[in-house]
Design a protein around this motif. Structure first.
Motif, PDB file in Angstrom:
ATOM      1  N   ILE A  87       0.854  -1.125   0.114  1.00 55.68           N
ATOM      2  CA  ILE A  87       0.092   0.066   0.098  1.00 55.68           C
ATOM      3  C   ILE A  87       0.781   0.958  -0.136  1.00 55.68           C
ATOM      4  O   ILE A  87       0.698   2.244  -0.850  1.00 55.68           O
ATOM      5  N   PHE A  88       1.998   1.237   0.827  1.00 52.39           N
ATOM      6  CA  PHE A  88       2.963   2.263   0.706  1.00 52.39           C
ATOM      7  C   PHE A  88       3.684   2.577  -0.390  1.00 52.39           C
ATOM      8  O   PHE A  88       3.324   3.797  -1.008  1.00 52.39           O
ATOM      9  N   PHE A  89       3.913   1.543  -1.126  1.00 55.72           N
ATOM     10  CA  PHE A  89       4.520   1.992  -2.665  1.00 55.72           C
ATOM     11  C   PHE A  89       3.352   2.263  -3.650  1.00 55.72           C
ATOM     12  O   PHE A  89       3.882   2.791  -4.505  1.00 55.72           O
ATOM     13  N   ILE A  90       2.242   1.659  -3.548  1.00 52.88           N
ATOM     14  CA  ILE A  90       1.139   2.201  -4.591  1.00 52.88           C
ATOM     15  C   ILE A  90       1.163   3.619  -4.202  1.00 52.88           C
ATOM     16  O   ILE A  90       0.948   4.485  -5.069  1.00 52.88           O
ATOM     17  N   ALA A  91       1.017   4.064  -2.850  1.00 52.22           N
ATOM     18  CA  ALA A  91       0.794   5.520  -2.631  1.00 52.22           C
ATOM     19  C   ALA A  91       2.084   6.342  -3.411  1.00 52.22           C
ATOM     20  O   ALA A  91       1.722   7.403  -3.870  1.00 52.22           O
ATOM     21  N   LEU A  92       3.225   5.625  -3.153  1.00 52.66           N
ATOM     22  CA  LEU A  92       4.133   6.531  -3.738  1.00 52.66           C
ATOM     23  C   LEU A  92       4.190   6.533  -5.406  1.00 52.66           C
ATOM     24  O   LEU A  92       4.549   7.634  -5.909  1.00 52.66           O
ATOM     25  N   LEU A  93       3.508   5.425  -6.003  1.00 54.04           N
ATOM     26  CA  LEU A  93       3.465   5.701  -7.222  1.00 54.04           C
ATOM     27  C   LEU A  93       2.491   6.809  -7.666  1.00 54.04           C
ATOM     28  O   LEU A  93       2.413   7.562  -8.790  1.00 54.04           O
ATOM     29  N   LEU A  94       1.413   6.801  -6.878  1.00 56.63           N
ATOM     30  CA  LEU A  94       0.351   7.825  -7.013  1.00 56.63           C
ATOM     31  C   LEU A  94       0.803   9.336  -6.732  1.00 56.63           C
ATOM     32  O   LEU A  94       0.600  10.058  -7.598  1.00 56.63           O
ATOM     33  N   VAL A  95       1.801   9.485  -5.972  1.00 51.59           N
ATOM     34  CA  VAL A  95       2.323  10.605  -5.545  1.00 51.59           C
ATOM     35  C   VAL A  95       3.140  11.189  -7.207  1.00 51.59           C
ATOM     36  O   VAL A  95       3.240  12.283  -7.294  1.00 51.59           O
ATOM     37  N   ALA A  96       3.803  10.147  -7.530  1.00 50.20           N
ATOM     38  CA  ALA A  96       4.712  10.416  -8.643  1.00 50.20           C
ATOM     39  C   ALA A  96       3.930  10.949  -9.755  1.00 50.20           C
ATOM     40  O   ALA A  96       4.235  11.701 -10.418  1.00 50.20           O
ATOM     41  N   VAL A  97       2.897  10.114  -9.911  1.00 50.37           N
ATOM     42  CA  VAL A  97       1.865  10.352 -11.120  1.00 50.37           C
ATOM     43  C   VAL A  97       1.361  11.899 -10.897  1.00 50.37           C
ATOM     44  O   VAL A  97       1.256  12.631 -11.694  1.00 50.37           O
ATOM     45  N   VAL A  98       1.137  12.218  -9.682  1.00 54.07           N
ATOM     46  CA  VAL A  98       0.583  13.639  -9.580  1.00 54.07           C
ATOM     47  C   VAL A  98       1.702  14.644  -9.682  1.00 54.07           C
ATOM     48  O   VAL A  98       1.423  15.713 -10.188  1.00 54.07           O
ATOM     49  N   GLY A  99       2.749  14.105  -9.230  1.00 51.13           N
ATOM     50  CA  GLY A  99       3.907  15.041  -9.411  1.00 51.13           C
ATOM     51  C   GLY A  99       4.222  15.465 -10.882  1.00 51.13           C
ATOM     52  O   GLY A  99       4.585  16.429 -11.397  1.00 51.13           O
TER      53      GLY A  99
END
Length: 106
Positions: A87-99
């Motif tokens: 879940i943490f790494f999926i959240a990181l992916l989503l942060v990267a997409v938003v970034g």
């Protein structure tokens, strides 16, 4: 409009990547047909979005949506493990997409 096409392409990528699981190595006809159609549709929409968006941004967002979406669907619908680390790494992916979206200039 390019961002809408890109998000739709990403959602279709989630669908075809999950569909691939059901093709059993492309040995089952209908799951294989739908998966191949999904791949083509997703790529076509990505190509359209990339006409106006930077390719690094478009491709990164497309892959991010697909990877995060497939992982989430896998956990919610296919019984894949839903660990804190995943879940943490999926959240990181989503942060990267938003970034990527925030810094694209579009």
């Amino acid at each position: 409009m390019a961002w809408i096409l890109l998000v739709v392409a990403g959602v279709i990528e989630v669908a075809w990547s999950i569909g691939m699981k059901f093709t059993e190595g492309f040995t089952r006809l209908w799951p294989s047909v739908f998966t191949i159609i999904g791949i083509a549709a997703s790529m076509a929409l990505l190509a359209q979005a990339a006409k106006t968006l930077p390719i690094g941004t478009a491709y990164g967002v497309w892959v991010g949506i697909g990877a995060a979406g497939a992982a989430i669907v896998g956990m919610l619908a296919l019984g894949e493990p839903a660990t804190a680390a995943r879940i943490f790494f999926i959240a990181l992916l989503l942060v990267a997409v938003v970034g990527l979206k925030a810094t694209s200039g579009h």
